[in-house]
Write a protein that holds these residues in place. Structure first.
Motif, PDB file in Angstrom:
ATOM      1  N   ALA A  42      -5.770  -1.686  -3.994  1.00 38.01           N
ATOM      2  CA  ALA A  42      -5.243  -2.616  -2.993  1.00 38.01           C
ATOM      3  C   ALA A  42      -5.696  -2.198  -1.605  1.00 38.01           C
ATOM      4  O   ALA A  42      -6.037  -3.034  -0.764  1.00 38.01           O
ATOM      5  CB  ALA A  42      -3.724  -2.640  -3.080  1.00 38.01           C
ATOM      6  N   ALA A  43      -5.711  -0.876  -1.351  1.00 37.27           N
ATOM      7  CA  ALA A  43      -6.140  -0.392  -0.040  1.00 37.27           C
ATOM      8  C   ALA A  43      -7.590  -0.756   0.209  1.00 37.27           C
ATOM      9  O   ALA A  43      -7.971  -1.161   1.319  1.00 37.27           O
ATOM     10  CB  ALA A  43      -5.949   1.115   0.025  1.00 37.27           C
ATOM     11  N   SER A  76     -18.337   5.768  -9.776  1.00 38.05           N
ATOM     12  CA  SER A  76     -17.206   5.766 -10.703  1.00 38.05           C
ATOM     13  C   SER A  76     -16.074   6.646 -10.197  1.00 38.05           C
ATOM     14  O   SER A  76     -14.972   6.594 -10.720  1.00 38.05           O
ATOM     15  CB  SER A  76     -17.650   6.216 -12.089  1.00 38.05           C
ATOM     16  OG  SER A  76     -18.116   7.526 -12.040  1.00 38.05           O
ATOM     17  N   GLU A  84     -13.146   4.639  -9.173  1.00 41.87           N
ATOM     18  CA  GLU A  84     -12.293   4.012 -10.189  1.00 41.87           C
ATOM     19  C   GLU A  84     -11.159   4.960 -10.548  1.00 41.87           C
ATOM     20  O   GLU A  84     -11.195   5.628 -11.575  1.00 41.87           O
ATOM     21  CB  GLU A  84     -13.111   3.714 -11.436  1.00 41.87           C
ATOM     22  CG  GLU A  84     -14.042   2.559 -11.309  1.00 41.87           C
ATOM     23  CD  GLU A  84     -13.324   1.235 -11.506  1.00 41.87           C
ATOM     24  OE1 GLU A  84     -12.444   1.161 -12.372  1.00 41.87           O
ATOM     25  OE2 GLU A  84     -13.641   0.309 -10.775  1.00 41.87           O
ATOM     26  N   THR A  85     -10.161   5.025  -9.671  1.00 37.74           N
ATOM     27  CA  THR A  85      -9.083   5.971  -9.965  1.00 37.74           C
ATOM     28  C   THR A  85      -8.034   5.376 -10.886  1.00 37.74           C
ATOM     29  O   THR A  85      -7.249   6.088 -11.477  1.00 37.74           O
ATOM     30  CB  THR A  85      -8.376   6.392  -8.677  1.00 37.74           C
ATOM     31  OG1 THR A  85      -7.947   5.195  -8.026  1.00 37.74           O
ATOM     32  CG2 THR A  85      -9.304   7.154  -7.784  1.00 37.74           C
ATOM     33  N   GLY A  86      -8.011   4.063 -10.981  1.00 38.01           N
ATOM     34  CA  GLY A  86      -6.998   3.435 -11.826  1.00 38.01           C
ATOM     35  C   GLY A  86      -5.680   3.273 -11.106  1.00 38.01           C
ATOM     36  O   GLY A  86      -4.722   2.758 -11.650  1.00 38.01           O
ATOM     37  N   LYS A  87      -5.619   3.714  -9.835  1.00 38.72           N
ATOM     38  CA  LYS A  87      -4.348   3.605  -9.119  1.00 38.72           C
ATOM     39  C   LYS A  87      -4.290   2.273  -8.394  1.00 38.72           C
ATOM     40  O   LYS A  87      -5.219   1.879  -7.676  1.00 38.72           O
ATOM     41  CB  LYS A  87      -4.237   4.736  -8.089  1.00 38.72           C
ATOM     42  CG  LYS A  87      -4.007   6.074  -8.723  1.00 38.72           C
ATOM     43  CD  LYS A  87      -3.683   7.117  -7.670  1.00 38.72           C
ATOM     44  CE  LYS A  87      -3.781   8.493  -8.304  1.00 38.72           C
ATOM     45  NZ  LYS A  87      -3.934   9.525  -7.296  1.00 38.72           N
ATOM     46  N   LEU A  88      -3.191   1.612  -8.536  1.00 42.31           N
ATOM     47  CA  LEU A  88      -3.007   0.286  -7.964  1.00 42.31           C
ATOM     48  C   LEU A  88      -3.155   0.320  -6.447  1.00 42.31           C
ATOM     49  O   LEU A  88      -3.865  -0.498  -5.854  1.00 42.31           O
ATOM     50  CB  LEU A  88      -1.613  -0.220  -8.342  1.00 42.31           C
ATOM     51  CG  LEU A  88      -1.242  -1.603  -7.828  1.00 42.31           C
ATOM     52  CD1 LEU A  88      -2.079  -2.635  -8.541  1.00 42.31           C
ATOM     53  CD2 LEU A  88       0.233  -1.852  -8.051  1.00 42.31           C
ATOM     54  N   ARG A  89      -2.508   1.287  -5.812  1.00 38.85           N
ATOM     55  CA  ARG A  89      -2.501   1.325  -4.348  1.00 38.85           C
ATOM     56  C   ARG A  89      -3.904   1.576  -3.813  1.00 38.85           C
ATOM     57  O   ARG A  89      -4.292   1.041  -2.770  1.00 38.85           O
ATOM     58  CB  ARG A  89      -1.553   2.409  -3.866  1.00 38.85           C
ATOM     59  CG  ARG A  89      -0.116   2.150  -4.312  1.00 38.85           C
ATOM     60  CD  ARG A  89       0.860   3.099  -3.679  1.00 38.85           C
ATOM     61  NE  ARG A  89       0.450   4.479  -3.856  1.00 38.85           N
ATOM     62  CZ  ARG A  89       0.205   5.308  -2.838  1.00 38.85           C
ATOM     63  NH1 ARG A  89       0.378   4.909  -1.610  1.00 38.85           N
ATOM     64  NH2 ARG A  89      -0.188   6.533  -3.067  1.00 38.85           N
ATOM     65  N   LEU A 114       0.811  -1.216   0.000  1.00 40.17           N
ATOM     66  CA  LEU A 114       0.000   0.000   0.000  1.00 40.17           C
ATOM     67  C   LEU A 114       0.847   1.270   0.000  1.00 40.17           C
ATOM     68  O   LEU A 114       0.404   2.311  -0.441  1.00 40.17           O
ATOM     69  CB  LEU A 114      -0.920  -0.003   1.227  1.00 40.17           C
ATOM     70  CG  LEU A 114      -1.977  -1.109   1.234  1.00 40.17           C
ATOM     71  CD1 LEU A 114      -2.760  -1.068   2.538  1.00 40.17           C
ATOM     72  CD2 LEU A 114      -2.906  -0.973   0.066  1.00 40.17           C
ATOM     73  N   MET A 132      -6.607   3.243 -16.477  1.00 40.28           N
ATOM     74  CA  MET A 132      -7.874   2.513 -16.351  1.00 40.28           C
ATOM     75  C   MET A 132      -8.775   3.175 -15.328  1.00 40.28           C
ATOM     76  O   MET A 132      -9.316   2.532 -14.453  1.00 40.28           O
ATOM     77  CB  MET A 132      -7.594   1.083 -15.896  1.00 40.28           C
ATOM     78  CG  MET A 132      -7.515   0.115 -17.039  1.00 40.28           C
ATOM     79  SD  MET A 132      -7.205  -1.544 -16.495  1.00 40.28           S
ATOM     80  CE  MET A 132      -8.781  -2.010 -15.858  1.00 40.28           C
ATOM     81  N   ARG A 133      -8.960   4.467 -15.441  1.00 41.79           N
ATOM     82  CA  ARG A 133      -9.783   5.146 -14.440  1.00 41.79           C
ATOM     83  C   ARG A 133     -11.138   5.487 -15.024  1.00 41.79           C
ATOM     84  O   ARG A 133     -11.372   5.331 -16.215  1.00 41.79           O
ATOM     85  CB  ARG A 133      -9.076   6.403 -13.958  1.00 41.79           C
ATOM     86  CG  ARG A 133      -9.263   7.626 -14.842  1.00 41.79           C
ATOM     87  CD  ARG A 133      -8.666   8.820 -14.141  1.00 41.79           C
ATOM     88  NE  ARG A 133      -7.225   8.719 -14.269  1.00 41.79           N
ATOM     89  CZ  ARG A 133      -6.514   9.392 -15.169  1.00 41.79           C
ATOM     90  NH1 ARG A 133      -7.114  10.201 -15.985  1.00 41.79           N
ATOM     91  NH2 ARG A 133      -5.219   9.260 -15.228  1.00 41.79           N
ATOM     92  N   GLY A 134     -12.051   5.955 -14.178  1.00 40.67           N
ATOM     93  CA  GLY A 134     -13.353   6.415 -14.660  1.00 40.67           C
ATOM     94  C   GLY A 134     -14.422   5.375 -14.453  1.00 40.67           C
ATOM     95  O   GLY A 134     -15.535   5.527 -14.770  1.00 40.67           O
ATOM     96  N   SER A 167      -2.253   5.116 -14.391  1.00 43.72           N
ATOM     97  CA  SER A 167      -3.642   4.958 -13.963  1.00 43.72           C
ATOM     98  C   SER A 167      -4.600   5.269 -15.099  1.00 43.72           C
ATOM     99  O   SER A 167      -5.574   5.976 -14.946  1.00 43.72           O
ATOM    100  CB  SER A 167      -3.918   5.862 -12.763  1.00 43.72           C
ATOM    101  OG  SER A 167      -3.640   7.201 -13.110  1.00 43.72           O
ATOM    102  N   ASP A 171       1.321   5.112  -9.473  1.00 42.56           N
ATOM    103  CA  ASP A 171       0.287   6.137  -9.495  1.00 42.56           C
ATOM    104  C   ASP A 171       0.216   6.836 -10.841  1.00 42.56           C
ATOM    105  O   ASP A 171      -0.809   7.378 -11.215  1.00 42.56           O
ATOM    106  CB  ASP A 171       0.555   7.171  -8.389  1.00 42.56           C
ATOM    107  CG  ASP A 171       0.048   6.676  -7.047  1.00 42.56           C
ATOM    108  OD1 ASP A 171       0.180   7.406  -6.057  1.00 42.56           O
ATOM    109  OD2 ASP A 171      -0.477   5.553  -7.010  1.00 42.56           O
ATOM    110  N   LEU A 210      -4.272   1.066   8.510  1.00 43.98           N
ATOM    111  CA  LEU A 210      -5.111  -0.033   8.017  1.00 43.98           C
ATOM    112  C   LEU A 210      -4.478  -1.383   8.316  1.00 43.98           C
ATOM    113  O   LEU A 210      -5.126  -2.308   8.850  1.00 43.98           O
ATOM    114  CB  LEU A 210      -5.277   0.141   6.506  1.00 43.98           C
ATOM    115  CG  LEU A 210      -6.359  -0.680   5.844  1.00 43.98           C
ATOM    116  CD1 LEU A 210      -7.716  -0.333   6.397  1.00 43.98           C
ATOM    117  CD2 LEU A 210      -6.327  -0.430   4.337  1.00 43.98           C
TER     118      LEU A 210
END
Lengths: 100, 621, 174
Positions: free
Chosen positions: B604-605, B593, B596-601, A23, A98-100, A96, A93, C99
């Motif tokens: 995962a969080a 929506s 849906e940020t597209g950020k991996l972290r 994380l 694949m957002r939306g 990204s 970061d 967390l």
């Protein structure tokens, strides 16, 4: 005296440490490393349980985890190389789309 | 022989089907033969049946032919069945014969029209529906015929559909009669609910035994049926559609809107006379509606300048006489007037059609004139028909039937003298507007040249009708005796007027109207023009021309509020419930929506958070 | 026995923490290898020598070496290390740490709750593991081999780089 409970606690600690790594770190290579830590911790838990019940099943499962980790790492690192080739950056970061 | 009854409606129906499917591929001659031939067969069979019926009357004066069971739902079992008694026999004969003559007439009248086969298909379908209506054994089958004639009326009014005015006239007719039809349907529901059957004979019997005179149920049912009859027969307050219905071809106006369909209401009331006898207030209302309508329409007819509209208002007025007769209990007289009216009104329309065709579709009577010399056949037809309409004493059928109604009104138990006076005033008005029409069209200087003379196919039916318009009244006594086998006889109250006095009064009214018309339109036209130009005259003229403002009234009271409501509800608040659901879903989508940020972290969080949550559940439960 | 376990466990935890906080990837990898070795010691202590050996050979010896190769290939350099420092701000690691701490607390609470009957240390030797592996878990072995095949093919395909045409022509001409 088999340290069953302590073994599980150790596995839990290592697991959460790995989770923190996933994380927190933004570098993709560090993320993959942290995932390895998590997998190892899960394997430890299996070994402890297998030893507790005097059965080889725990070790067998650990073997499967090992095989899976190997396959995952090879593909994952190939992806990391490709990622670096495309984006010239290893920041998760920044990747990204694949957002939306 | 009586077993051939079912063929009478089936022949025209088959003709309608044939013409609908193959009409466009048949030649004009074939269409004419097919269209008229089926009606001829129907009329011939009607004649045979009438001969058999009169020669050997069936027991109880009625013959029923059941074809099959239509609906079988528990206790509700209407059948396709035909009931023949004096009433339906007479009406069936009149309808089929007049239809035959008018079909013959239209083979020449409609020649060259591109909808030739369509016209005959619709007319055949109409005759089939009308005969079904007349012969129906139960009210449901009657309603089927009722709707069928309404449909054909709509189709034929808007026959020349390329002009939107005709379409609107058809719509107006359909919608206004629909109001009446709805009342009638509610009445049918009420009757079935209360008495458990729709078979007319059973219904009448059950009503007589179960309901007392003046019971609220009987009044409600009779009033609803009156609503339906008033709609179809263009009586107050649903008469606004008939003048506009003149947008249809003249044979249609002759057949449907003069002789047959508009009398369906009269038939309905006569058929269900038991109900009306059980509801005296409603029967009085029938008479009142008839009297009011005949006067109102008479005044309106005085001001019209379209030849067919004069005849339309005249039809409304004459049906008012029939309603008047029904209202005072003179059932036979009403049917007698129906028969004579069918003859002379159809004759008038056919003659008007000859005039219109001859002047190349000119309808305005002020642009006609002097046709007495140019179209002598039309002139004599019109004269005979007009005299029958106005009631020329002793030699025309109209005189006998109208006179009978007036005498019955004078001698009825309720409101006798008032109704009689209204009737006599109506005679005066009728005579006035009829002879106004005749003098304007056939006398005076010629205004439009004649371009086409009528052929034999148009003149011959008119001649037959002319003969019937004269001779049809002479069989009054046997006719009434025959009707008495199906309908109750007129119960005259004591101390009324004698027949002679009533006849003389009617005759005088006729003469007064004739003389007044002659004076105003032949002898001294300037006077009538001056009277029309005066402020009072202009006001009255405008008022009566617009049918006593009823169209304007309905527009303000009904049409505009509904249109306003529709405009207000354009966003359709009921639809917005479903719209709102969709918008809610879209809102949810937009909110979610964001995750849906597209950020991996981030993802995962969330997974880790989910794991924490699940483990917590396991911990605490 | 227990002392070995505790010491090895402490080493594993410490090495992992160090691994998490390094900026240089190679340093972190070395710490991770140490952590894995400590885990191997624990495995041996628990009476699973076969798995201990495998941990060293495969996990630390192959997988980590693969990591090292890739990091070398990436050739990150000093600049990347400095960039990494910027990425480890408190605002980034506070949330996830909380967390993870909550999850850890939950897990420990669950583990502490039940009572485990004590048992003697007894492991299973390689022979037993082999019997179980190729006896009961044969299908698993086949599936694992298919997985490895998939990984092999995937890695090959992803790593294959198309040589630009100009270079090829140049090479053939010269």
């Amino acid at each position: 005296m088999l340290p069953v409970r302590e073994g599980f606690v150790l596995a839990a600690i290592l697991f959460t440490l790995g989770l923190t790594g996933v994380l927190v770190r933004r570098n993709v290579v560090f993320v993959l490393m942290s995932i390895e830590v998590m997998l190892n911790a899960a394997g430890l838990a299996f070994i402890v349980a297998g030893a507790r019940w005097r059965q080889p099943d725990g070790q067998v499962v650990f073997l499967f985890i090992l095989a899976m980790a190997a396959a995952e790492v090879s593909v994952g690192l190939a992806l990391v190389l490709e990622l670096y080739h495309q984006y010239k950056s290893l920041d998760t970061d920044a990747i990204s789309r694949m957002r939306g | 022989m009586l077993g051939l009854l079912w063929l009478v409606p089936v022949f025209p129906f088959a003709g309608a089907l044939l013409l609908a499917v193959f009409g466009s591929r048949m030649g004009a001659k074939a269409v004419a033969v097919a269209g008229t031939g089926t009606i001829a067969a129907s009329a011939a069979i009607s004649l045979l049946i009438a001969a058999a019926f009169l020669g050997a009357p069936p027991p109880g004066g009625a013959y029923t032919q059941t074809l099959w069971t239509w609906i079988d739902a528990g206790s509700f079992r209407p059948e396709i069945a035909f009931h023949l008694d004096a009433l339906s026999l007479v009406m069936m004969l009149v309808v089929t014969f007049v239809s035959l003559l008018i079909h013959l007439y239209s083979t020449e009248f409609m020649r060259g029209d591109e909808g030739y086969s369509r016209f005959f298909a619709y007319m055949n379908l109409f005759v089939a529906s009308m005969v079904t209506l007349l012969l129906a054994d139960n009210l449901l089958l009657l309603y089927l015929g009722w709707e069928g004639v309404g449909l054909c009326s709509y189709l034929l009014i808007g026959f020349w559909y390329q002009d939107p005015v005709n379409g609107r006239a058809g719509q107006k007719a359909f919608i206004v009669t629909r109001v009446g039809d709805t009342a009638m349907a509610v009445g049918l529901f009420l009757l079935f609910y209360s008495l458990g059957t729709l078979r007319i004979q059973d219904l009448m019997h059950a009503a007589q035994t179960r309901w007392s005179t003046g019971s609220p149920v009987a009044i409600a049912a009779a009033a609803l049926l009156l609503g339906g009859a008033a709609g179809k027969s263009a009586q107050l307050p649903l008469q606004t559609w008939l003048p506009d219905a003149m947008a249809g071809p003249t044979p249609t106006s002759a057949l449907i809107h003069a002789a047959t369909m508009v009398t369906a209401g009269v038939y309905l009331i006569a058929r269900t006379h038991v109900l009306f006898e059980l509801a005296p207030p409603v029967q009085l209302a029938v008479a009142a509606v008839g009297a009011a309508t005949l006067l109102m329409a008479g005044f309106s007819a005085l001001t019209q300048n379209d030849i067919k509209r004069v005849l339309a208002y005249s039809t409304i007025s004459q049906i008012g006489y029939m309603f008047l007769a029904l209202g005072v209990g003179a059932w036979g007289a009403a049917i007698f007037h129906f028969m004579t009216h069918a003859f002379f009104k159809a004759l008038l329309f056919l003659a008007a059609g000859i005039v219109i065709e001859a002047l190349h579709h000119e309808h305005n009577i002020f642009r006609m004139g002097g046709l007495r010399r140019e179209l002598p056949a039309a002139f004599w037809m019109f004269l005979i028909g007009g005299c029958a309409l106005a009631g020329l004493p002793a030699i025309t059928a109209g005189f006998y039937s109208k006179d009978l109604i007036l005498w019955s009104a004078a001698n009825s138990a309720v409101g006798g003298m008032g109704l009689w006076t209204a009737g006599v005033a109506g005679v005066l008005l009728t005579s006035l507007y009829t002879f106004r029409l005749i003098f304007l069209v056939f006398f005076g200087p010629a205004a439009t040249p004649v371009s086409r003379r009528p052929g034999l196919a148009m003149v011959l039916p008119a001649c037959v009708l002319a003969f019937l318009a004269i001779a049809g009244g002479f069989d009054k006594a046997p006719f009434l005796a025959f009707m008495a086998t199906a309908l109750p006889a007129f119960r005259e109250a004591s101390g009324g007027m004698s027949e002679l006095v009533s006849s003389v009064a009617a005759g005088l009214a006729f003469l007064a109207g004739l003389l007044a018309a002659w004076y105003a339109y032949v002898h001294n036209p300037a006077l009538s023009r001056a009277a029309a130009a005066s402020p009072m005259g202009r006001l009255l003229h405008r008022f009566w021309f617009a049918d006593w403002g009823m169209d304007w009234l309905y527009d303000r009271v009904f049409v505009r509020p509904v249109v306003w409501l529709a405009a207000v509800n354009k966003a359709d608040f009921i639809d917005s419930i479903y719209d709102g659901l969709a918008r809610l879903a879209a809102l949810g989508h937009r909110l979610l929506s964001v995750t849906e940020t597209g950020k991996l972290r981030w993802h995962a969080a969330w997974i880790a958070g989910g794991a924490v949550f699940v483990v917590a559940i396991v911990m605490f439960l | 026995m227990t002392t070995v376990f505790y010491i090895a466990g402490a080493v594993a935890i410490a090495a992992t923490i160090m691994m998490l906080t390094r900026l240089n990837a190679v340093h972190a990898l070395l710490y991770l290898i140490v952590s894995l070795l400590a885990a191997a010691v624990i495995f041996y202590d628990l009476g699973a020598p076969f798995v201990a050996a495998l941990e060293v050979i495969i996990y630390a010896g192959a997988i980590m070496v693969l990591f090292v190769f890739v990091v070398m290939l990436l050739n990150l350099g000093e600049q990347a290390s400095r960039a990494e420092r910027g990425l480890l701000t408190p605002s980034i690691w506070i949330g996830p740490s909380v967390l993870a701490a909550v999850l850890l607390a939950e897990l420990i609470w669950i583990l502490m709750r039940g009572s485990v009957p004590p048992a003697e240390a007894a492991g299973a030797g390689p022979a037993e593991v082999g019997m179980a592996l190729f006896g009961r878990y044969l299908i698993g072995v086949e599936l694992a081999s298919m997985l490895l095949l998939a990984g092999l093919v995937g890695a090959y395909h992803l790593g294959w780089r198309r040589v630009p045409k100009a270079k090829v022509i140049h090479a053939s001409r010269s």
